[in-house]
Design a protein around this motif. Structure first.
Motif, PDB file in Angstrom:
ATOM      1  N   VAL A 191       0.852  -1.186   0.000  1.00  0.00           N
ATOM      2  CA  VAL A 191       0.000   0.000   0.000  1.00  0.00           C
ATOM      3  C   VAL A 191       0.888   1.236   0.000  1.00  0.00           C
ATOM      4  O   VAL A 191       1.827   1.335   0.784  1.00  0.00           O
ATOM      5  CB  VAL A 191      -0.929   0.022   1.218  1.00  0.00           C
ATOM      6  N   GLN A 192       0.561   2.173  -0.883  1.00  0.00           N
ATOM      7  CA  GLN A 192       1.323   3.429  -0.942  1.00  0.00           C
ATOM      8  C   GLN A 192       0.373   4.614  -0.973  1.00  0.00           C
ATOM      9  O   GLN A 192      -0.631   4.578  -1.684  1.00  0.00           O
ATOM     10  CB  GLN A 192       2.225   3.455  -2.174  1.00  0.00           C
ATOM     11  N   LEU A 193       0.707   5.609  -0.194  1.00  0.00           N
ATOM     12  CA  LEU A 193       0.005   6.877  -0.209  1.00  0.00           C
ATOM     13  C   LEU A 193       1.052   7.959  -0.423  1.00  0.00           C
ATOM     14  O   LEU A 193       1.918   8.152   0.431  1.00  0.00           O
ATOM     15  CB  LEU A 193      -0.757   7.131   1.092  1.00  0.00           C
ATOM     16  N   GLN A 194       0.997   8.601  -1.564  1.00  0.00           N
ATOM     17  CA  GLN A 194       2.010   9.579  -1.944  1.00  0.00           C
ATOM     18  C   GLN A 194       1.412  10.969  -1.907  1.00  0.00           C
ATOM     19  O   GLN A 194       0.659  11.360  -2.804  1.00  0.00           O
ATOM     20  CB  GLN A 194       2.531   9.261  -3.341  1.00  0.00           C
ATOM     21  N   ALA A 195       1.774  11.718  -0.872  1.00  0.00           N
ATOM     22  CA  ALA A 195       1.255  13.082  -0.726  1.00  0.00           C
ATOM     23  C   ALA A 195       2.185  14.068  -1.418  1.00  0.00           C
ATOM     24  O   ALA A 195       3.405  13.894  -1.425  1.00  0.00           O
ATOM     25  CB  ALA A 195       1.122  13.442   0.749  1.00  0.00           C
ATOM     26  N   SER A 196       1.602  15.102  -1.981  1.00  0.00           N
ATOM     27  CA  SER A 196       2.377  16.139  -2.653  1.00  0.00           C
ATOM     28  C   SER A 196       1.611  17.452  -2.599  1.00  0.00           C
ATOM     29  O   SER A 196       0.434  17.477  -2.237  1.00  0.00           O
ATOM     30  CB  SER A 196       2.659  15.741  -4.103  1.00  0.00           C
ATOM     31  N   CYS A 242      -3.009  13.386  -2.799  1.00  0.00           N
ATOM     32  CA  CYS A 242      -2.506  12.124  -2.257  1.00  0.00           C
ATOM     33  C   CYS A 242      -2.942  11.014  -3.193  1.00  0.00           C
ATOM     34  O   CYS A 242      -4.131  10.702  -3.290  1.00  0.00           O
ATOM     35  CB  CYS A 242      -3.034  11.887  -0.857  1.00  0.00           C
ATOM     36  N   ALA A 243      -1.972  10.445  -3.886  1.00  0.00           N
ATOM     37  CA  ALA A 243      -2.225   9.342  -4.799  1.00  0.00           C
ATOM     38  C   ALA A 243      -2.082   8.034  -4.038  1.00  0.00           C
ATOM     39  O   ALA A 243      -1.086   7.818  -3.338  1.00  0.00           O
ATOM     40  CB  ALA A 243      -1.252   9.391  -5.959  1.00  0.00           C
ATOM     41  N   ARG A 283      -5.500   1.999   8.253  1.00  0.00           N
ATOM     42  CA  ARG A 283      -4.311   2.038   9.107  1.00  0.00           C
ATOM     43  C   ARG A 283      -3.061   2.455   8.330  1.00  0.00           C
ATOM     44  O   ARG A 283      -1.959   2.411   8.859  1.00  0.00           O
ATOM     45  CB  ARG A 283      -4.074   0.662   9.720  1.00  0.00           C
ATOM     46  N   PHE A 284      -3.228   2.851   7.086  1.00  0.00           N
ATOM     47  CA  PHE A 284      -2.096   3.198   6.236  1.00  0.00           C
ATOM     48  C   PHE A 284      -1.898   4.713   6.172  1.00  0.00           C
ATOM     49  O   PHE A 284      -2.863   5.474   6.095  1.00  0.00           O
ATOM     50  CB  PHE A 284      -2.310   2.638   4.823  1.00  0.00           C
ATOM     51  N   TRP A 285      -0.623   5.108   6.168  1.00  0.00           N
ATOM     52  CA  TRP A 285      -0.269   6.523   6.171  1.00  0.00           C
ATOM     53  C   TRP A 285       0.694   6.845   5.048  1.00  0.00           C
ATOM     54  O   TRP A 285       1.552   6.029   4.705  1.00  0.00           O
ATOM     55  CB  TRP A 285       0.392   6.900   7.508  1.00  0.00           C
ATOM     56  N   GLY A 286       0.569   8.065   4.523  1.00  0.00           N
ATOM     57  CA  GLY A 286       1.552   8.569   3.581  1.00  0.00           C
ATOM     58  C   GLY A 286       2.734   9.164   4.320  1.00  0.00           C
ATOM     59  O   GLY A 286       2.779   9.205   5.552  1.00  0.00           O
ATOM     60  N   GLN A 287       3.685   9.686   3.538  1.00  0.00           N
ATOM     61  CA  GLN A 287       4.937  10.156   4.119  1.00  0.00           C
ATOM     62  C   GLN A 287       4.864  11.591   4.607  1.00  0.00           C
ATOM     63  O   GLN A 287       5.755  12.028   5.315  1.00  0.00           O
ATOM     64  CB  GLN A 287       6.081  10.036   3.094  1.00  0.00           C
ATOM     65  N   GLY A 288       3.838  12.318   4.257  1.00  0.00           N
ATOM     66  CA  GLY A 288       3.694  13.691   4.706  1.00  0.00           C
ATOM     67  C   GLY A 288       4.276  14.692   3.738  1.00  0.00           C
ATOM     68  O   GLY A 288       5.252  14.409   3.032  1.00  0.00           O
ATOM     69  N   THR A 289       3.668  15.872   3.713  1.00  0.00           N
ATOM     70  CA  THR A 289       4.167  16.974   2.909  1.00  0.00           C
ATOM     71  C   THR A 289       4.103  18.239   3.768  1.00  0.00           C
ATOM     72  O   THR A 289       3.114  18.488   4.457  1.00  0.00           O
ATOM     73  CB  THR A 289       3.357  17.120   1.600  1.00  0.00           C
ATOM     74  N   LEU A 290       5.181  19.012   3.735  1.00  0.00           N
ATOM     75  CA  LEU A 290       5.301  20.160   4.623  1.00  0.00           C
ATOM     76  C   LEU A 290       4.614  21.385   4.039  1.00  0.00           C
ATOM     77  O   LEU A 290       4.855  21.756   2.889  1.00  0.00           O
ATOM     78  CB  LEU A 290       6.773  20.470   4.881  1.00  0.00           C
ATOM     79  N   VAL A 291       3.771  21.991   4.848  1.00  0.00           N
ATOM     80  CA  VAL A 291       3.134  23.259   4.497  1.00  0.00           C
ATOM     81  C   VAL A 291       3.629  24.315   5.473  1.00  0.00           C
ATOM     82  O   VAL A 291       3.507  24.140   6.685  1.00  0.00           O
ATOM     83  CB  VAL A 291       1.597  23.148   4.571  1.00  0.00           C
ATOM     84  N   THR A 292       4.197  25.376   4.934  1.00  0.00           N
ATOM     85  CA  THR A 292       4.689  26.470   5.762  1.00  0.00           C
ATOM     86  C   THR A 292       3.983  27.748   5.335  1.00  0.00           C
ATOM     87  O   THR A 292       4.036  28.122   4.158  1.00  0.00           O
ATOM     88  CB  THR A 292       6.207  26.649   5.623  1.00  0.00           C
TER      89      THR A 292
END
Length: 110
Positions: free
Chosen positions: A1-6, A21-22, A98-107
């Protein structure tokens, strides 16, 4: 399972960003999808969620400013963020079950 956030990045207060999030490896259309965020020193919190039927739920702090949506044909969930505030600065994560993506930083700068 992959969750790719951008889609994260640096934006001035009042600006907008759209996160994507793909998802692969699960039956996307059957899953409730969520966006969470974690600011430095704080616990991870739910920002928004969308069910398989399209029902949405938002944290009070983002209601009226953020919109979650999904495209089942593209296995992708989105978070449109408008009127951003410095307190929205965080790492944003997408999640399914229960699956999580890697996160994307918002500033958000003031």
């Amino acid at each position: 399972v992959q969750l790719q956030a951008s889609g994260g990045g640096l934006v001035q207060a009042g600006g907008s960003l759209r996160l994507s999030c793909a998802v692969s490896g699960i039956i996307f259309s059957r899953n409730t999808m969520g966006w969470y965020r974690q600011a430095p020193g704080l616990q991870r919190e739910l920002v928004a969620s969308i069910t398989s039927g399209g029902s949405t739920n938002y944290a009070d702090s983002v209601k009226g400013r953020f919109t979650i949506s999904r495209d089942n044909a593209k296995n992708t969930v989105y978070l449109q963020m408008s009127s951003l505030k410095p307190e929205d600065t965080a790492v944003y994560y997408c999640a399914a079950s229960r699956f999580w993506g890697q996160g994307t930083l918002v500033t958000v700068s003031s």
